[in-house]
Design an enzyme around this catalytic site. Sequence first.
Site, mmCIF file in Angstrom:
data_model
loop_
_atom_site.group_PDB
_atom_site.id
_atom_site.type_symbol
_atom_site.label_atom_id
_atom_site.label_comp_id
_atom_site.label_asym_id
_atom_site.label_seq_id
_atom_site.Cartn_x
_atom_site.Cartn_y
_atom_site.Cartn_z
ATOM 1 N N ASP A 514 0.862 -1.178 0.000
ATOM 2 C CA ASP A 514 0.000 0.000 0.000
ATOM 3 C C ASP A 514 0.903 1.235 0.000
ATOM 4 O OD1 ASP A 514 -2.231 1.575 0.198
ATOM 5 O OD2 ASP A 514 -2.815 0.918 2.206
ATOM 6 N N ARG A 573 -1.411 -0.705 -4.674
ATOM 7 C CA ARG A 573 -2.340 0.408 -4.909
ATOM 8 C C ARG A 573 -1.828 1.284 -6.060
ATOM 9 N NH1 ARG A 573 -4.065 4.347 -0.061
ATOM 10 N NH2 ARG A 573 -2.050 5.302 -0.523
ATOM 11 N N ASP A 589 -8.816 3.809 -1.789
ATOM 12 C CA ASP A 589 -9.679 4.111 -0.652
ATOM 13 C C ASP A 589 -11.003 4.734 -1.094
ATOM 14 O OD1 ASP A 589 -7.584 3.111 0.722
ATOM 15 O OD2 ASP A 589 -6.804 5.044 1.390
#
Lengths: 915, 470
Positions: A514, A573, A589
């Site tokens: 991440d 990500r 997110d």
Amino acid sequence: MAPLLVLGLALCLSGTWAVDKGNFKTCEQSAFCKRQRALKPGESPYRALLETMELTNTRLTLQLINDNNKVRLLLELYRLQGNITRVKINELKPLKPRYEVPDVLIREPTTEPLSVLSQDENGVVLSLGVESQRVIISARPFRLDIMEGSDVLMSLNSRGLLAFEHLRMRKDTFSYKVTSTVASTTKEEEEKVEDGMWEETFKSHTDSKPNGPSAVSLDFSLPGVEHVYGIPEHADTLRLKTTDNGDPYRLYNLDVFQYELYNPMALYGSVPVMVAHSAQRTTGIFWLNAAETWVDISSNTAGKTVFGKMLDYVQGSSETPQTDVRWISESGIIDIFIMLGPTPKDVFSQYASLTGTQSFPPLASLGYHQCRWNYNDQEDVKSVDAGFDEHDIPYDFIWLDIEHTDGKRYFTWDPHKFATPKEMLQGLMDKKRKMVAIVDPHIKVDGNYKIHNEIRSRGFYVKNKDGGDYEGWCWPGSASYPDFTRADMRAWWASMFAYDQYEGTMENLYTWNDMNEPSVFNGPEVTMHKDATHGAWEHRDIHNLYGLYVQMATAEGLIQRSGGVERPFVLTRAFFAGSQRLGAVWTGDNAAEWGHLKISIPMCLSMGLVGISFCGADIGGFFKSPSTELLVRWYQAGAYQPFYRAHAHVDTPRREPWLFGPENTALIREAVRQRYTLLPYWYQLFYRAHVTGEPVMRPLWVEYPQDLATFALEDEYLIGKTNLLVHPVVEEGARGVTAYLPGKDEVWFDVHTFQKHNGAQNLYIPVTMSSIPVFQRGGSIIPRKLRVRRSSTCMEHDPYTLYVALNLQRTADGELYIDDGHTFNYEKKEFIYRKLTFANKVLSSVNLAPDAKFTTDSWIERIIVLGASKPSKVTLKTADGQEKQLEFDFDASMSVLTVRKPGMNAGADWTMTFQ
Amino acid sequence: MAAQVALRRQQAQEESEARDLRLLYPCTGIGGEAGIPQGSSISAGVPVSVSSSPAAACFDVFGSENQKDDKRFYRERKSFLCIDGSRMIPFEQVNDDYCDCEDGSDEPGTSACPRGRFYCTNLGFRPHYIPSSRVNDGICDCCDASDEYNSHARCQNTCWNLGQRERAYVEGQMRTLDEGLRLKQQLIEEGVLLWREKQAQLRELQQVAEDLQVKLEEHRRKKHEADRLKEQTLKALEAGDGGLIRHQNSSVASIFHLLDSNKDGSLTVDEIKAKVVLVHDEQRVLSEDEALALLDRGHRMDLSKFQSTLWDVLTRGDTVKIKDTQGAPGSLSSEDPHLKAADRAAEWEATNLKKVEEAYETVNMEIRYTYTLCPFNQVTQKSTAGVEVSLGMWGMWTGKPKNHYSQMVYENGEPCWQGGSRSTTVTLTCGTETALRSVKEPSKCQYIMDFQTPVACQPVLKQQGIHSEL
């Protein structure tokens, strides 16, 4: 009475980070974008110097000159294997080398011969070898047109927006003054110094820009094209919009807090690939540049009213629709790959030939993933695991977010909460389940932390502009960032995943990267300063590549720890072109809102078009708490998206599938079970994606390229080669959806009811909470495993049920792929790959890979023929020549024939006759 | 303990269900081992282990509960009716690893039916059902290993050990319960005594209160009287204002004496020059003329004159003042190298202190919390740094209707940064000690506590807990 109990609960510091739209630049606030966008079309200062042209067999070079400043550029043109044309433009003599993106192309592309067809003082015509394709290079102003017959497929610099900011000396420096007096006679015109060329300030951050202006830009015209797609990642429609009245689409990997929908703002990842489609042709542009990039799109038909079109007609202006695209990057060179199709699948394979295909994931990673920030401790993990068994919901992976570490020191475990990680992992392994633990690239600056000390002593950290180790603020507090652009750093990082280095790990522990944009809480736009350095290069040059490198090093680590045997699984990500080779990507997110469920479809479709098939969105939404209805709908939609993971923010209430009452538990269980029955199909599609580069989840137009009605569809999509059409329910309180079923001569079967529908129609389908509309195309065969168990691994040896959906010609075909599900042995031809065909009332299984070897315990349990007529008998003939009558069941009302227990091995040759 | 009850109940239910099932799977039970009727000849991967002897063409229906004495149902049959009555199938298709019945009743011994159940006999331990999907999945679920008859898993029969452990556990629980109940009874008795005692105390206190009431009235009256007197005195004072004057005189006198260096009872020009300075220019000595002006043009000034003239000027404080009063000493000392060094040292120490504090904070983050439950009052969390946070105030009982007093909720604790407030759910379990056994925070700001106390022991547990069949 005051009983006291001291417990080992460490404080979970909640991150109080919050950014808003104002934290991110608009084009106006990004000096190079503003400068470039201010250029007017039709005033190109560039001229091709035809006399400098050199043509070897496969390489053409030519100098371009900017008549305003006399700076010369070098253009290189290559014809690449598979109908691709590569154009490179760099300064002929740059002051110092300009960055060329490494490690994205899987190999130096194979070139093909070029030849000059004709040449005069105005230009050159080159043959591209195939299908009467030619390249016309015009000299004044420089322009490049790619033709096929009399059609222009694509034009470069047709609007004259080629711009190449040459590297220059800073005027206020001594060395400039010396050289400029010497050179001033040769320079006719001095470049105007504008604000932001040598220094730029955004909010409180100043970019020192030691190299000055270095932007590159080029325009492309696409005659006949009204639909362009790709250039993820944006929370926007599948079909890209024109950007005339707003900002261009931005490609700059950023950690955006609570991103907005339908917005061209940059997000976590970027793939600078655009796909253009018309009923006649599909083409693609791959702009290989890793610096901050903006893409402008305009169209001569966008927003035109009927009156406007009439006016065009009266005034005699061209009616040909055209889309114009313009790419602007902050640094590096122009290196473009023009993929000339002509079909969507050609473009996919062309792009795959350059950057590789989707990695072939372990089968289990296609199952359901249960994640939360955070599962608090081992006991928590154990009880969630037990919850799945208690409620009979399958799952394969449970995930640990940042709190599992010892103070956000990755590669460690919290000594109180996760004191015996191997015990925990063994517990999961006993149930054939797995775990993912997070490893982020920001490293806590802490003299007692081994990883930090090692990286620092080896000099592996990214450096700040003054040469010290770059430090920023992230989850652990003060953190430094390893320079993943270095191969030696990546090799070291990979070695850290060895079982003896990364203590407490076992083979069922996988990794999640991440924050690898990289996210720097106190950096400009929440990322790294552009004047930080990676060896000879600035962060400016490599920014969009950083995340890819992090995932590359991590995936390599997982491969190495198993001695090269096991396939890795790494979720990232941030991403770039080529990230498809390394693992899975999720849309970051998102939020627990219906709009975010809806946007997950075009977001993943856009990624699929540019190679990244293994895509998913956080089920339920990361921020905020979903309503029960939204959560159920998201589970249903996610079951039909490639990466299927539920995730939740630390501040939201628990939302494990059984916390919403028995009815909703049952609905979620059913959604997850549908996913598991289809795992053989998903797995086979990923094998195909791995071999061909075709997307797993694809827009309808990919399979119906002439059907204009499909071009902008983004509320439904196909899984695999037309075989399943999915229309998720993404509206609150929906009573029904209208699905477009394509194909004039096609039929579609509702997979829940087996109801048959004709193609080429908009069909209203009433929906209840029980499921979402999914259709199987007549003409396809889909293998399923109906014995849904605790995890995919538990289903390994289970028998198959083949769903044969007949088309109007009463034929169908499909495939069946089987291997061990987790090793690289498929590369050694250890797999079963079979073609299943139904024609002339005979269903047969034929080996598609006779040289491959693999044995399976799985057998064929059942065959369900949709759209069948009743046979008098069904006979199975096996490879040894034995024949056997089979029992069957015929449902006349739905025309469904079920053949009972044919029983042959899934890897065997056989034919089944329906008389 | 509650779990134990639930378990018992579930078991009883299963046993009764199993008895019903027995009627549906008639069988002799002669076959020595569990058997699966063989399915088709070319089936692959299908469990095949025929056990029927030629003499008695019969077998246990594997995966269902068998009972040897159900002779009237045990007869070889041609067909099998799905339990839901939906379908009749040939008997050979029972347990042939293919699901024929919608309700899964034809495959009690295989994993073929999605809705099926498999019966673990678990001799020596508790029998129970598992979902059919756990049959031959490579994971040992039944302690008698019966669910993994055709898988790669190597399962041991652990029923006897489990049974032993279970029996020991139940015995332990029984002991706990006995002890708990005894303690509870004791608490109840103590409570009754305490209640009686408090009642008596209450009566006494009520008497005392009455007496005090009388006294209070008396005092009120007296106070009223005193107030009246006080008022009168004040009036008289206002008329004279003598006290104030006396007070002021003393300060005037002291300043006068301060200025009167030679203590001769009068101030001279020299004395004024020595002691009085300009407010805005303290360094300068007053001139003769200025001093003279302050002495009201007289060369000497006595106390009474002083009080009516210079005193007023000094008390106004805007022109002159007495030397070295309210001076600014900093201007001088700031240049002192010793002081500078001291300053630096202090600063250094402050930085060090801050570092130590930060380090301490970091350590503290890792450190544990102390949780306190004050029943019917509140729940608190105290960090080692001493910060106390309320996790909720007494709310209500929230146990299920059958056991309403088994769970309580504390609400409206300290607010959370993302909205809402902290709350705690406390589950009471029977135990011999009164203690908090565990605290969890499954979601932010929502706590779960396990609170053990003899008070939670219920006699009914004991009756249900005794089970000799294990």
